[in-house]
Structures are given as structure tokens and as C-alpha cells.
Design a protein around this motif. Structure first.
Motif, PDB file in Angstrom:
ATOM      1  N   GLN A 120       0.824  -1.206   0.000  1.00  0.00           N
ATOM      2  CA  GLN A 120       0.000   0.000   0.000  1.00  0.00           C
ATOM      3  C   GLN A 120       0.864   1.264   0.000  1.00  0.00           C
ATOM      4  O   GLN A 120       0.562   2.242  -0.689  1.00  0.00           O
ATOM      5  CB  GLN A 120      -0.929   0.009   1.211  1.00  0.00           C
ATOM      6  N   ILE A 154       2.326   1.817  -3.389  1.00  0.00           N
ATOM      7  CA  ILE A 154       1.306   2.372  -4.287  1.00  0.00           C
ATOM      8  C   ILE A 154       1.138   3.867  -4.038  1.00  0.00           C
ATOM      9  O   ILE A 154       1.072   4.675  -4.971  1.00  0.00           O
ATOM     10  CB  ILE A 154      -0.037   1.638  -4.091  1.00  0.00           C
ATOM     11  N   SER A 195       2.163   7.097  -6.614  1.00  0.00           N
ATOM     12  CA  SER A 195       1.157   8.062  -7.068  1.00  0.00           C
ATOM     13  C   SER A 195       1.655   9.503  -7.006  1.00  0.00           C
ATOM     14  O   SER A 195       1.090  10.395  -7.655  1.00  0.00           O
ATOM     15  CB  SER A 195      -0.118   7.926  -6.231  1.00  0.00           C
TER      16      SER A 195
END
Length: 202
Positions: free
Chosen positions: A35, A38, A42
Motif C-alpha cells: 500500500q 502504491i 502516485s
């Protein structure tokens, strides 16, 4: 013999339970790590690959680019500060192409603002003021313009940061008895210093 089997089975059960807890904890750790990768991917621009090694490599490159940009900006700010100080120590009166300019700003005293600059070409006057954001400040500027027999043709007011105003005024000299450019600058700056000072004490 039964007791031994029972004891051995309990130890085996505890080992199995501990192993399962370890597997679950490791799975949660990996999920949390995924997570965060990710989330990191971004905010890094221009990523072409999303595997962990590529994300970390591109993140390192991006951070180095940001460090370089910060360094350049800090150098620019330092240069501008030096240029402003050099220019401001000796308010200049320049004559050329029928344009006269004068500015008043002294970085050596505590009250640095407002900063006032004016240029005159024929009967046209361009005045730039940078001052603290203060209620009624623009009205005071317009009042001083009228008292100096200057007709305001256009005025632009922009917020500069959270506490400053940047004011640009285009005006016209009404008669030949108008103040000199030096007097215009000094009178306007002096009036603003008094007005802002009195407003801050209210």
C-alpha cells in the motif's frame, strides 16, 4: 503413554498456532508495504514501471531533482536580496529617454515596508507600492494621490503572499505645480508608514 501423547500434541498445537500468527503478521506487513509503495508511486511523476525496485529508483532520482531545485531557488533568493540591498542603499534618480525613475527603500532600518517606486514620462506617472496588507490602505494611497494633484487613470492591486499588497498605479500630472518625483515617492511612503503604524496600534 497417553499422557505423553497428550503433552506432545499440546506442544505441537502451540507451535502450529504460533506459525499461523507469524504467517498472518507477515501477510499484513507485506500488504501495508504494498500500500505504501502504491501511495509513493502516485506522487512520483513520470513513472513507467511500478515494480518496487523501479519505484524506489525513480523516487531517489526525483528527490535529488527536488534538492537541486531547492538549491537553485535559494541561490536566486539570496541574489535578489543582495541586488535589492545594493539598489536600495542609494535611492537612484535616473534620466534617460525622457523617463525619470526614483525609488525609496532602506533595508538597514527596521521599518522596511512600504517600498515605493515611481517613474515619470512627460505627464504620465507609474507608481509601484509594496506594503503590508491593511484595511483602508488603498484608500489612503488614493487620498495621497489626490493631495499631490495626480489623476489616477488605472490601479491594480494584487495580494503578494499572505500579508503583503502589491499596488501598481498609472496616473497623470494635472498641473506643472505638482511635486517632483522624489517628493511623490517620499510623501507617499511617509504617509503609508504613519497610516499602517496607527492601524496596527488600534
Amino acid at each position: 503413554m497417553k499422557m505423553k501423547r497428550s503433552g506432545g500434541g499440546g506442544a505441537f498445537s502451540r507451535t502450529t498456532l504460533h506459525g499461523q500468527e507469524h504467517v498472518i503478521a507477515e501477510r499484513k506487513r507485506r500488504e501495508k508495504l504494498s500500500q505504501r509503495f502504491i501511495a509513493l508511486s502516485s506522487i512520483i511523476p513520470g513513472l513507467t514501471k511500478l515494480d518496487k525496485a523501479s519505484v524506489l529508483g525513480d523516487t531517489i532520482k526525483y528527490l535529488k531533482q527536488l534538492e537541486e531545485r531547492v538549491k537553485i531557488l535559494e541561490e536566486e533568493v539570496a541574489t535578489r536580496t543582495v541586488e535589492s540591498a545594493i539598489f536600495a542603499k542609494k535611492p537612484s534618480l535616473q534620466r534617460g529617454d525622457s523617463v525619470v525613475s526614483f525609488s525609496s527603500y532602506d533595508p538597514l532600518i527596521d521599518q522596511q515596508l512600504p517600498e515605493v517606486e515611481a517613474r515619470v514620462s512627460g505627464k504620465n506617472v507609474l507608481i509601484k507600492v509594496q506594503c503590508e496588507k491593511c484595511e483602508g490602505c488603498i484608500k489612503e494611497v488614493m487620498k495621497q494621490m489626490e493631495e499631490m494633484n495626480l489623476t489616477t487613470l488605472n490601479i491594480s492591486v494584487l495580494a503578494f503572499g499572505s500579508s503583503l499588497l502589491d499596488v501598481t498605479i498609472v496616473a497623470q500630472i494635472e498641473n506643472e505645480n505638482c511635486l517632483t518625483i522624489e517628493e511623490i515617492v517620499e510623501k507617499l511612503r511617509h504617509a503609508l508608514i504613519i497610516f499602517i503604524g496607527s492601524s496596527s496600534r488600534r
